[in-house]
Enzyme design. Structure first.
Site, PDB file in Angstrom:
ATOM      1  N   ASP A 248       0.829  -1.203   0.000  1.00  0.00           N
ATOM      2  CA  ASP A 248       0.000   0.000   0.000  1.00  0.00           C
ATOM      3  C   ASP A 248       0.865   1.255   0.000  1.00  0.00           C
ATOM      4  OD1 ASP A 248      -2.918   1.055   0.508  1.00  0.00           O
ATOM      5  OD2 ASP A 248      -1.620   2.169   1.883  1.00  0.00           O
ATOM      6  N   ASP A 374      22.958   0.986  -7.688  1.00  0.00           N
ATOM      7  CA  ASP A 374      23.031  -0.342  -7.106  1.00  0.00           C
ATOM      8  C   ASP A 374      24.330  -0.995  -7.587  1.00  0.00           C
ATOM      9  OD1 ASP A 374      22.269  -2.575  -5.627  1.00  0.00           O
ATOM     10  OD2 ASP A 374      20.182  -2.435  -6.276  1.00  0.00           O
TER      11      ASP A 374
END
Length: 671
Positions: A248, A374
């Site tokens: 959510d 990353d």
């Protein structure tokens, strides 16, 4: 503070207060750059000589006997940073853009795991390559980590400009350890996974956790947290759900903001004693095609069939409200066109996507911190990386994640990433490509200076130039202390979600009850007054700890061999499911399910009297909840699907969208 085998160390014998001074202006500063009153900072220990001016002490970082603006702690962080950047060579600017992996001795994996740093290798990297940021994957105790960190800072003080080293880490305060996603705990306080904080839904608790983790990190010498994940778990099969706050956007936004405020010490950006939060992964990482992860070549695509990319940006608004110091882009590349606010993204990995980084992140959202890639985005992905090893065990050798740029050279990848907006390259320790790019006219040196400025500004704001060392004895007292552990245990209890409680079985007093246990320490059960028996048939109740099912669909890939992929359903032959069926021999059954992904419990709930979901909990926490000493307060941070078919039919970028969830998002019973 204890040091071993290091040079003579001078301590500044300084008082905590000094008279106000009228300061002159440096050419690079302004009246606004100067502190109107000067309070002498305590440097702690240093190997550097000290300069005395107007009764105050300053470190002679470049060892020339003169007080340079960047050495003058009375100036603003901005003024000091600008002066220092002006002194950097091209090689030093490039070195600041490396975020290396701290080498350890006897490293056979190449991943940097171990209990002691390779100080000889670090000396070369710090002094000859000017690298001053590293991830640590050390797993030693806190005192050892602190001592090893201090030895690194001693090496840094020997470099030309004595730029202090920053040490980063993947999360250390949780249960699950997956190389590349989390780190060994080294005695840090043990809290539920971030999903557990989402289940509790109390932002003040998440903020408190962040503050405690901040204290533990700084005590051990960790100044950068490679967390939190603001990714949304909208694809229930995804292998990285465990580090998220669920599916959510609004719940995740609030949790991300609180997490960062705890780690950074408020919402005013980086300051003294902050741990820099690296919010990740910008953006849309949770919508992975088939749930496969983009650490792997076969999982490099994110997909947006619901045209819901904008939803995945909302949690980052919490990070920006908290003034997160750093952002890490995702490995993933979109599998089709994506346009957001009139900005069309490039179909490449996010670290190469200028519209995503410069247009959206820097432009629309005004982010002015450090963008760190990353790991290994500029490295080649060799044949074993693309196809998986044909025999033997997968390794990190030949691993790279240059998605969308696979056919480019390493030099071209560095150039494209810098042009897109990258400030630091995760896992890289060779600045030569950036130096080559400038020398060949592919990048202006001023662009490297911009990144160097952003990196150094944070070091100044954290106070590392004045006080880089830590107190080894304090690290042992701070990390994992009894108070922190007690608060962590309480969070473990609160995070549990009661999904089923037939006949009001829970809470359940011992009263001499006989219990059959599965994957639970019998000694813990006995401490609570239970009698442990050998078979379900001899028990009053069977108590089981199981995990969400998974498959290892790609065992010949480095990360595919470690990650949980595929089906979420319990099937015959699954060891946990066989134990659940065996437990039917007892009159009552309690099943506690560790959920790193949303388990399908359709064929479990008819075999259990009570079901508890947990997101990282010790046996002690479990029995506290079973006996009523603690109470489960959690609500599901994601829905639990009812079938594999409905998982396969849902849209990867849309939350709460399986057709008939067995348990909806936000579900949870209470005692």
């Amino acid at each position: 503070m204890h040091f071993s085998s290091r040079p003579v160390i001078r301590r500044s014998a300084l008082t905590a207060s000094c008279a106000a001074l009228a300061l002159g202006l440096y050419a690079c500063g302004s009246a606004d750059s100067l502190t109107p009153t000067a309070t002498q900072p305590d440097f702690g220990y240093t190997t550097l000589n000290l300069i005395t001016r107007d009764g105050l002490k300053f470190k002679d970082m470049n060892r020339n006997g003169q007080l340079e603006p960047y050495e003058d702690w009375r100036l603003s962080a901005d003024a000091r940073t600008r002066d220092l950047v002006s002194r950097l060579t091209l090689a030093e600017k490039a070195g600041l853009m490396m975020h290396g992996t701290a080498p350890v001795v006897n490293d056979t994996t190449g991943a940097g795991t171990g209990t002691a740093y390779d100080l000889a290798a670090l000396k070369t990297q710090i002094n000859e390559r000017a690298i001053s940021t590293y991830i640590t994957r050390m797993s030693g105790d806190a005192g050892t980590m602190a001592d090893q960190y201090n030895q690194i800072q001693t090496l840094a003080e020997q470099s030309r400009l004595a730029i202090p080293v920053s040490i980063s880490s993947d999360p250390r305060n949780h249960f699950q350890y997956v190389l590349g996603a989390s780190a060994g705990d080294s005695g840090f306080s043990k809290w539920p996974e971030t999903l557990g904080f989402a289940a509790i839904g109390d932002a003040s608790l998440t903020r408190k956790f962040g503050d405690i983790a901040r204290q533990e990190y700084r005590a051990a010498g960790i100044t950068v947290a490679l967390s939190p994940q603001a990714d949304l778990a909208t694809e229930p099969r995804w292998a990285r759900i465990n580090g998220t706050f669920g599916e959510d956007a609004d719940l995740t936004r609030a949790q991300v903001q609180a997490y960062i405020e705890g780690f950074q010490g408020g919402s005013n950006g980086i300051q003294t004693n902050s741990v820099i939060a690296v919010v990740k992964h910008w953006a849309g990482y949770g919508a992975q095609k088939s749930g496969f992860d983009s650490h792997n070549y076969y999982g490099r695509y994110a997909t947006y069939p619901g045209n819901n990319f904008a939803y995945h940006l909302r949690p980052f608004e919490g990070a920006f409200a908290a003034r997160a110091g750093s952002v890490m882009p995702t490995y993933s590349e979109p599998d089709g066109p994506v346009t957001i606010d009139g900005i069309a993204l490039d179909q490449v990995g996010a670290a190469y996507d200028k519209p995503l980084l410069t247009g959206l992140l820097r432009g629309k959202y005004g982010f002015d911190g450090v963008i760190v890639s990353d790991w290994l985005i500029a490295s080649d992905c060799d044949a074993n990386c693309v196809n998986g090893v044909s025999s033997g065990t997968p390794s990190f050798v030949g691993l790279g994640m240059p998605w969308g740029m696979e056919s480019a050279t390493r030099l071209q990848r560095f150039v494209r990433a810098v042009e897109a907006g990258i400030d630091q390259f995760g896992g890289e320790d060779d600045p030569g490509f950036l130096i080559q790019a400038v020398n060949q006219g592919l990048l202006p040196e001023s662009r490297l200076a911009d990144s160097a400025y952003r990196v150094l500004l944070q070091k100044f704001r954290q106070g590392l130039f004045e006080h880089p060392y830590v107190d080894v004895s304090a690290a042992s007292r701070t990390v994992g202390n009894a108070d922190f552990q007690a608060q962590a245990l309480d969070a473990q209890r609160r995070a549990m979600v009661l999904l089923q409680n037939n006949d009001k079985l829970l809470p359940m007093t011992a009263c001499g009850k006989k219990v059959w246990l599965y994957d639970i320490d019998p000694a813990v059960a006995r401490q609570y007054g239970y009698q442990v028996v050998d078979t379900p048939q001899a028990a009053d109740v069977a108590i089981l700890r199981v995990s969400t099912p998974y498959e290892t669909l790609h065992p010949n890939y480095t990360f595919g061999a470690m990650q949980h992929e595929g089906s979420l359903a319990y099937v015959d032959g699954n060891a946990d499911y066989e134990a659940i069926k065996q437990a039917a021999g007892a009159p009552k059954q309690i099943v506690s399910v560790y959920m790193d992904r949303p388990a399908i419990l359709t064929n479990v709930r008819d075999k259990a009297t009570a079901i508890l979901a947990n997101f990282g909990a010790s046996d002690t926490a479990l029995f506290d909840v079973l006996t009523g000493k603690g109470r489960p307060q959690g609500k599901l941070p994601f829905e639990l699907p009812s079938s594999t078919a409905e998982v396969e039919a849902q849209l990867a970028d849309v939350p709460h969208d399986t057709a008939h969830p067995l348990y909806p998002f936000g579900y949870g019973l209470t005692y």
